[in-house]
Design an enzyme around this catalytic site. Structure first.
Site, PDB file in Angstrom:
ATOM      1  N   ALA A  37       0.824  -1.210   0.000  1.00 28.80           N
ATOM      2  CA  ALA A  37       0.000   0.000   0.000  1.00 28.80           C
ATOM      3  C   ALA A  37       0.857   1.258   0.000  1.00 28.80           C
ATOM      4  O   ALA A  37       1.990   1.266   0.470  1.00 28.80           O
ATOM      5  CB  ALA A  37      -0.902   0.004   1.231  1.00 28.80           C
ATOM      6  N   GLY A  77       1.274  -5.454   1.799  1.00 29.23           N
ATOM      7  CA  GLY A  77       0.014  -5.898   1.215  1.00 29.23           C
ATOM      8  C   GLY A  77       0.202  -6.737  -0.033  1.00 29.23           C
ATOM      9  O   GLY A  77      -0.611  -7.596  -0.336  1.00 29.23           O
ATOM     10  N   GLU A  80       0.682 -10.102   1.199  1.00 33.61           N
ATOM     11  CA  GLU A  80      -0.596 -10.594   1.706  1.00 33.61           C
ATOM     12  C   GLU A  80      -1.502 -11.055   0.561  1.00 33.61           C
ATOM     13  O   GLU A  80      -2.213 -12.060   0.699  1.00 33.61           O
ATOM     14  CB  GLU A  80      -1.263  -9.529   2.580  1.00 33.61           C
ATOM     15  CG  GLU A  80      -0.502  -9.351   3.896  1.00 33.61           C
ATOM     16  CD  GLU A  80      -1.090  -8.305   4.799  1.00 33.61           C
ATOM     17  OE1 GLU A  80      -1.543  -8.672   5.898  1.00 33.61           O
ATOM     18  OE2 GLU A  80      -1.127  -7.123   4.411  1.00 33.61           O
ATOM     19  N   GLU A 100       6.063  -3.417   7.091  1.00 34.57           N
ATOM     20  CA  GLU A 100       5.308  -2.341   7.732  1.00 34.57           C
ATOM     21  C   GLU A 100       5.607  -2.170   9.218  1.00 34.57           C
ATOM     22  O   GLU A 100       5.395  -1.103   9.778  1.00 34.57           O
ATOM     23  CB  GLU A 100       3.809  -2.461   7.468  1.00 34.57           C
ATOM     24  CG  GLU A 100       3.181  -3.802   7.682  1.00 34.57           C
ATOM     25  CD  GLU A 100       3.199  -4.711   6.471  1.00 34.57           C
ATOM     26  OE1 GLU A 100       2.124  -5.060   5.966  1.00 34.57           O
ATOM     27  OE2 GLU A 100       4.280  -5.119   6.050  1.00 34.57           O
TER      28      GLU A 100
END
Length: 164
Positions: A37, A77, A80, A100
């Site tokens: 992100a 992300g 993920e 992160e």
């Protein structure tokens, strides 16, 4: 970005509804799977559109095999998304991680649940709490990816999708 999330959601729903589609392959662009992100969006007011967690769950719950073709990086992300896929093929030069935590954040799209299920708690805790990136070779040893290739990752992912 919101546009990428929406495209993933729309594409998955379309593929799942189309009986002629036998498998799905997710790849990035320009030699990168996804760096995750844009952190500038974290401080923005609540945005409209799809959130990453439900889309990763949509990938995972697909009745059709979903294969990630990981080139370059799959971070945050991006990793993920790959964790939601049923299979993962990585280029030998790819790197993966959940960085992160170095910003004071925990993975927010269930990476903290999917990663330990896939590679075991000790290795997952190390990745989640340190933000360390791992190579494709290490990812293969841990069971994070199913295959590493030196050639075209997208073609290898399509071959795997056709095989499964």
């Amino acid at each position: 970005s919101v546009a990428v999330l929406q495209a993933l959601e729309d594409g998955l729903k379309k593929a799942d509804a189309d009986p002629s589609v036998k498998a799905v392959m997710i790849c990035g662009e320009n030699g990168k799977f996804s760096a995750g992100a844009d952190i500038r969006g974290f401080s923005s007011p609540k945005r409209r559109g799809s959130a990453l967690g439900p889309i990763v769950s949509l990938i995972e719950s697909s009745e059709k095999p979903v294969v990630a073709a990981i080139e370059g990086v799959a971070l945050g992300g991006g990793l993920e998304v790959a964790l939601g896929c049923h299979y993962r093929v990585a280029h030998v030069k790819a790197r993966m991680g959940l960085p992160e935590v170095t910003l004071g954040l925990l993975p927010g799209a269930e990476g903290t649940q999917r990663l330990p299920r896939l590679i075991g708690v000790p290795a997952a805790l190390d990745m989640i709490t340190t933000g360390k990136h791992i190579t494709a070779t290490e990812a293969l040893k841990l069971g994070l990816v199913d295959e590493i290739v030196e050639e075209n990752t997208i073609e290898a992912a399509i071959r795997l999708a056709n095989k499964v």
